[in-house]
Design a protein around this motif. Sequence first.
Motif, short mmCIF file in Angstrom:
data_model
loop_
_atom_site.label_atom_id
_atom_site.label_comp_id
_atom_site.label_asym_id
_atom_site.label_seq_id
_atom_site.Cartn_x
_atom_site.Cartn_y
_atom_site.Cartn_z
N ALA A 111 77.83 -7.83 3.95
CA ALA A 111 77.77 -7.87 2.49
C ALA A 111 76.65 -8.81 2.02
O ALA A 111 75.91 -8.51 1.08
CB ALA A 111 79.12 -8.30 1.91
N PHE A 154 80.53 -6.82 -8.24
CA PHE A 154 81.95 -7.15 -8.15
C PHE A 154 82.37 -7.63 -6.77
O PHE A 154 83.44 -8.19 -6.60
CB PHE A 154 82.80 -5.94 -8.54
CG PHE A 154 82.81 -5.67 -10.03
CD1 PHE A 154 82.46 -4.42 -10.51
CD2 PHE A 154 83.18 -6.64 -10.93
CE1 PHE A 154 82.47 -4.16 -11.87
CE2 PHE A 154 83.20 -6.39 -12.29
CZ PHE A 154 82.84 -5.14 -12.77
N ARG A 155 81.54 -7.36 -5.76
CA ARG A 155 81.96 -7.69 -4.40
C ARG A 155 82.02 -9.20 -4.20
O ARG A 155 81.12 -9.93 -4.64
CB ARG A 155 80.99 -7.09 -3.39
CG ARG A 155 81.43 -7.28 -1.93
CD ARG A 155 80.35 -6.79 -0.99
NE ARG A 155 80.24 -5.35 -0.98
CZ ARG A 155 79.08 -4.69 -1.05
NH1 ARG A 155 77.97 -5.35 -1.15
NH2 ARG A 155 79.05 -3.39 -1.02
N GLU A 156 83.09 -9.69 -3.57
CA GLU A 156 83.23 -11.11 -3.22
C GLU A 156 83.58 -11.21 -1.74
O GLU A 156 84.08 -10.25 -1.16
CB GLU A 156 84.34 -11.76 -4.06
CG GLU A 156 83.97 -11.91 -5.53
CD GLU A 156 85.05 -12.61 -6.32
OE1 GLU A 156 84.88 -12.76 -7.55
OE2 GLU A 156 86.07 -13.00 -5.74
N PRO A 157 83.33 -12.38 -1.14
CA PRO A 157 83.67 -12.52 0.28
C PRO A 157 85.17 -12.33 0.51
O PRO A 157 85.98 -12.76 -0.32
CB PRO A 157 83.24 -13.95 0.62
CG PRO A 157 82.28 -14.33 -0.46
CD PRO A 157 82.70 -13.59 -1.68
N GLN A 211 77.14 -2.17 -9.70
CA GLN A 211 78.59 -2.29 -9.54
C GLN A 211 78.93 -2.78 -8.14
O GLN A 211 79.80 -3.63 -7.96
CB GLN A 211 79.21 -0.91 -9.78
CG GLN A 211 80.68 -0.96 -10.11
CD GLN A 211 81.24 0.42 -10.37
OE1 GLN A 211 81.25 1.27 -9.50
NE2 GLN A 211 81.69 0.64 -11.58
N ALA A 212 78.21 -2.24 -7.16
CA ALA A 212 78.53 -2.57 -5.77
C ALA A 212 78.29 -4.05 -5.49
O ALA A 212 79.13 -4.73 -4.92
CB ALA A 212 77.70 -1.71 -4.83
#
Lengths: 112, 200
Positions: free
Chosen positions: B154, B118-121, B114-115
Amino acid sequence: MSTNQGGLLSGALADLTRRPVVSGVWYNNKSMNIDGYKFVQCRFDNCQLWANSSNFEIDHCIIDKSSHVYFGKDALRLVKLFNHSFDWIYAAAPSWAPVRNGDGTISILDNT
Amino acid sequence: MVSTSQTEIKAAVELTPGGSQVFLAIVAFIAAACLATGFFFLWHKPLLSVPPTVIGCAALYWACRGWLKAQHNADSAGAIPTTIVDRSRGVELQTDSRALSSAEAMKGLGNLFQAIGFREPLPEPDGLVNANGTPIPNSKNEAAARVARANGEAEQIIREVASAFCSKSSGQAQSLTEQQVSALDKGWKEASSSGRGELP
């Protein structure tokens, strides 16, 4: 796997699931995905904030009234579940409510 | 005339315990020795057979219990790794099959997907705010530096994940790591150049 080994793996995974922190930043008139970050003392004016999961943190931030929050499919299911007992929402904001079936039951499915 | 046939049977049986199994083997040996002593005295002096028999039974019980607890994990050692794939996000993880029996580890893997999935810049910010939430004039550059650091971290997490879960199969470890990193990196870079950002 013994409890101790599971704990060691969980500890390693906890480091990989850490959230980069953004502090004291101002966003104005932007569209952004907040998943995976921690926002500390940030400000969002007239922004579109997208949340696809619960993997974010907001700490002492300002989200002004002109900003909108959008929920991805996974997160929206939780919102619909929360709203299931509010009769007014089925007419006022049907996209935030579960599907009400003819027999009085409700549905929250992948394709709804 | 006498015909003779000789059959030779060879069997290689490895009975060397490893790791924590050594302790279990010792306890099992003690149990066998005590029971043997108890049975010996049972014939000659029955009263003297009680203590070693009791100790032997207790040791046998604990050896069996310890073996039952450790058996699944010991037998799973060296098993084919479990591969978890999320092709929509270009994520592929390989983990020990024993992780599947740990609810805590599976939850952690789910959180990890999940981490990083879904993470985007983050887009470029417009400035900094003070403690009262009021924007600070002419602070765009410093705000951009802070956001760039977060985006960099990230991206670093993606590389750490690829590094931690790369395939260990011989001859492929290095190239698989490069493939995974480049696939995840490509997804990250595409996200940073896609539509999100400035509102019209």
